[in-house]
Design an enzyme around this catalytic site. Structure first.
Site, PDB file in Angstrom:
ATOM      1  N   HIS A  71       0.825  -1.226   0.000  1.00  0.00           N
ATOM      2  CA  HIS A  71       0.000   0.000   0.000  1.00  0.00           C
ATOM      3  C   HIS A  71       0.853   1.267   0.000  1.00  0.00           C
ATOM      4  O   HIS A  71       1.982   1.262   0.473  1.00  0.00           O
ATOM      5  CB  HIS A  71      -0.856   0.091   1.275  1.00  0.00           C
ATOM      6  CG  HIS A  71      -1.536  -1.170   1.678  1.00  0.00           C
ATOM      7  ND1 HIS A  71      -1.328  -1.777   2.896  1.00  0.00           N
ATOM      8  CD2 HIS A  71      -2.431  -1.941   1.020  1.00  0.00           C
ATOM      9  CE1 HIS A  71      -2.063  -2.871   2.975  1.00  0.00           C
ATOM     10  NE2 HIS A  71      -2.733  -3.004   1.858  1.00  0.00           N
ATOM     11  N   HIS A  73       0.905   4.580   2.143  1.00  0.00           N
ATOM     12  CA  HIS A  73       0.410   5.058   3.432  1.00  0.00           C
ATOM     13  C   HIS A  73       0.512   6.574   3.482  1.00  0.00           C
ATOM     14  O   HIS A  73       1.257   7.186   2.719  1.00  0.00           O
ATOM     15  CB  HIS A  73       1.183   4.389   4.573  1.00  0.00           C
ATOM     16  CG  HIS A  73       0.746   2.967   4.813  1.00  0.00           C
ATOM     17  ND1 HIS A  73       0.285   2.520   6.026  1.00  0.00           N
ATOM     18  CD2 HIS A  73       0.684   1.900   3.977  1.00  0.00           C
ATOM     19  CE1 HIS A  73      -0.026   1.228   5.938  1.00  0.00           C
ATOM     20  NE2 HIS A  73       0.205   0.819   4.709  1.00  0.00           N
ATOM     21  N   HIS A  89      -3.577   3.895   5.615  1.00  0.00           N
ATOM     22  CA  HIS A  89      -3.569   3.898   4.146  1.00  0.00           C
ATOM     23  C   HIS A  89      -3.884   5.284   3.597  1.00  0.00           C
ATOM     24  O   HIS A  89      -4.750   5.987   4.121  1.00  0.00           O
ATOM     25  CB  HIS A  89      -4.608   2.912   3.596  1.00  0.00           C
ATOM     26  CG  HIS A  89      -4.313   1.491   3.933  1.00  0.00           C
ATOM     27  ND1 HIS A  89      -5.096   0.445   3.518  1.00  0.00           N
ATOM     28  CD2 HIS A  89      -3.310   0.948   4.653  1.00  0.00           C
ATOM     29  CE1 HIS A  89      -4.583  -0.693   3.975  1.00  0.00           C
ATOM     30  NE2 HIS A  89      -3.502  -0.407   4.673  1.00  0.00           N
ATOM     31  N   HIS A  97     -11.550   0.555   2.634  1.00  0.00           N
ATOM     32  CA  HIS A  97     -10.455  -0.277   2.158  1.00  0.00           C
ATOM     33  C   HIS A  97     -11.003  -1.360   1.212  1.00  0.00           C
ATOM     34  O   HIS A  97     -12.091  -1.877   1.429  1.00  0.00           O
ATOM     35  CB  HIS A  97      -9.735  -0.933   3.339  1.00  0.00           C
ATOM     36  CG  HIS A  97      -8.636  -1.844   2.902  1.00  0.00           C
ATOM     37  ND1 HIS A  97      -7.444  -1.374   2.414  1.00  0.00           N
ATOM     38  CD2 HIS A  97      -8.577  -3.195   2.825  1.00  0.00           C
ATOM     39  CE1 HIS A  97      -6.683  -2.410   2.078  1.00  0.00           C
ATOM     40  NE2 HIS A  97      -7.352  -3.522   2.308  1.00  0.00           N
ATOM     41  N   HIS A 106      -9.252   2.502  -1.076  1.00  0.00           N
ATOM     42  CA  HIS A 106      -8.383   3.654  -0.827  1.00  0.00           C
ATOM     43  C   HIS A 106      -7.502   3.907  -2.058  1.00  0.00           C
ATOM     44  O   HIS A 106      -7.111   2.956  -2.740  1.00  0.00           O
ATOM     45  CB  HIS A 106      -7.454   3.379   0.360  1.00  0.00           C
ATOM     46  CG  HIS A 106      -8.165   3.096   1.653  1.00  0.00           C
ATOM     47  ND1 HIS A 106      -7.722   2.137   2.541  1.00  0.00           N
ATOM     48  CD2 HIS A 106      -9.264   3.670   2.197  1.00  0.00           C
ATOM     49  CE1 HIS A 106      -8.530   2.143   3.597  1.00  0.00           C
ATOM     50  NE2 HIS A 106      -9.475   3.045   3.408  1.00  0.00           N
ATOM     51  N   ASP A 109      -4.514   1.661  -1.996  1.00  0.00           N
ATOM     52  CA  ASP A 109      -4.686   0.203  -1.994  1.00  0.00           C
ATOM     53  C   ASP A 109      -4.138  -0.399  -3.280  1.00  0.00           C
ATOM     54  O   ASP A 109      -4.821  -0.423  -4.304  1.00  0.00           O
ATOM     55  CB  ASP A 109      -6.166  -0.163  -1.825  1.00  0.00           C
ATOM     56  CG  ASP A 109      -6.699   0.146  -0.444  1.00  0.00           C
ATOM     57  OD1 ASP A 109      -5.884   0.365   0.466  1.00  0.00           O
ATOM     58  OD2 ASP A 109      -7.930   0.162  -0.284  1.00  0.00           O
ATOM     59  N   HIS A 150       3.814  -5.481   3.616  1.00  0.00           N
ATOM     60  CA  HIS A 150       3.380  -6.135   4.846  1.00  0.00           C
ATOM     61  C   HIS A 150       3.810  -7.601   4.921  1.00  0.00           C
ATOM     62  O   HIS A 150       4.102  -8.230   3.904  1.00  0.00           O
ATOM     63  CB  HIS A 150       1.854  -6.064   4.965  1.00  0.00           C
ATOM     64  CG  HIS A 150       1.343  -4.679   5.240  1.00  0.00           C
ATOM     65  ND1 HIS A 150       1.166  -4.189   6.509  1.00  0.00           N
ATOM     66  CD2 HIS A 150       0.987  -3.677   4.392  1.00  0.00           C
ATOM     67  CE1 HIS A 150       0.703  -2.940   6.433  1.00  0.00           C
ATOM     68  NE2 HIS A 150       0.589  -2.608   5.166  1.00  0.00           N
ATOM     69  N   ARG A 167       4.611  -4.476   9.289  1.00  0.00           N
ATOM     70  CA  ARG A 167       5.208  -3.743   8.172  1.00  0.00           C
ATOM     71  C   ARG A 167       6.659  -4.198   8.039  1.00  0.00           C
ATOM     72  O   ARG A 167       7.452  -3.973   8.953  1.00  0.00           O
ATOM     73  CB  ARG A 167       5.090  -2.245   8.454  1.00  0.00           C
ATOM     74  CG  ARG A 167       3.631  -1.852   8.685  1.00  0.00           C
ATOM     75  CD  ARG A 167       3.434  -0.423   9.138  1.00  0.00           C
ATOM     76  NE  ARG A 167       1.998  -0.181   9.329  1.00  0.00           N
ATOM     77  CZ  ARG A 167       1.399   1.001   9.312  1.00  0.00           C
ATOM     78  NH1 ARG A 167       2.135   2.092   9.133  1.00  0.00           N
ATOM     79  NH2 ARG A 167       0.113   1.110   9.467  1.00  0.00           N
TER      80      ARG A 167
HETATM   81 CU    CU Z   1      -0.188  -1.020   4.277  1.00  0.00          CU
HETATM   82 ZN    ZN Z   2      -6.600   0.498   2.261  1.00  0.00          ZN
END
Ligand code: CU
Ligand code: ZN
Length: 176
Positions: A71, A73, A89, A97, A106, A109, A150, A167
């Site tokens: 993602h 962030h 996010h 999401h 998002h 995403d 992740h 993360r």
């Molecule tokens: Cu993330």
């Molecule tokens: Zn998201």
């Protein structure tokens, strides 16, 4: 004289063809991802904008084999040892999401990366409709935001994180 003109014209044609072939027109940006504490994941993400489309190309290594959430962030801050300083996010549209291909998701995403047996993953994703931009001044600009890989898969359902776990790598997007 004739030869000189022909040569100049030929040069112009080659130049145009070169631009089209590499689609290098328009702004670009990149993020270098470094491992968070206790992890080995690193990589490089390149962003190329053309009109309202941003093409994302990621090349990541040092992953556990399998599926990993990926993602943008909201904060370009990788200072925390666990990467939590990058915040949630990136969500300029105030959406839920979800999967990148679903209507509600998002802007950050990007879905999942799938690492092979050697821990390497690559991904090409086109984000269309001006959802994100490399224009610094726009509200949906990704310049200066964070990129997170992740430990676990993004399930595309759990709000607002996708339940993708820890993360393992973090980077900041900088305009080229
Ligand atoms: Cu993330
Ligand atoms: Zn998201």
């Amino acid at each position: 004289m004739k030869t000189a003109i022909a040569s100049a014209l030929l040069g112009a044609v080659v130049l145009v063809a070169g631009c089209a072939g590499y689609s290098a027109s328009g702004p670009s940006a990149e993020a270098r991802l470094k491992p968070t504490q206790g992890n080995k994941t690193s990589g490089f993400v390149h962003f190329q904008q053309k009109g309202d489309r941003v093409t994302v190309r990621a090349s990541i290594e040092g992953l556990t084999p399998g599926v990993h959430g990926f993602h943008i962030h909201e904060k370009g801050d990788c200072s925390a040892p666990d990467g939590t300083s990058a915040g949630g996010h990136f969500n300029p549209g105030g959406k839920h999401h979800g999967a990148p291909a679903s209507a509600d998701h998002h802007g950050g995403d990007f879905g999942n990366l799938t690492a092979d047996a050697n821990g390497r993953a690559s991904l090409t994703l086109v984000v269309a409709n001006g959802e994100i931009t490399l224009d610094r001044d726009a509200a949906n600009s990704i310049i200066g935001k964070g990129v997170i890989v992740h430990a676990d898969p993004d399930d595309y359902k759990t709000q607002p994180t996708g339940n993708a776990g820890k993360r393992v790598a973090c980077g900041v997007i900088t305009r080229n």
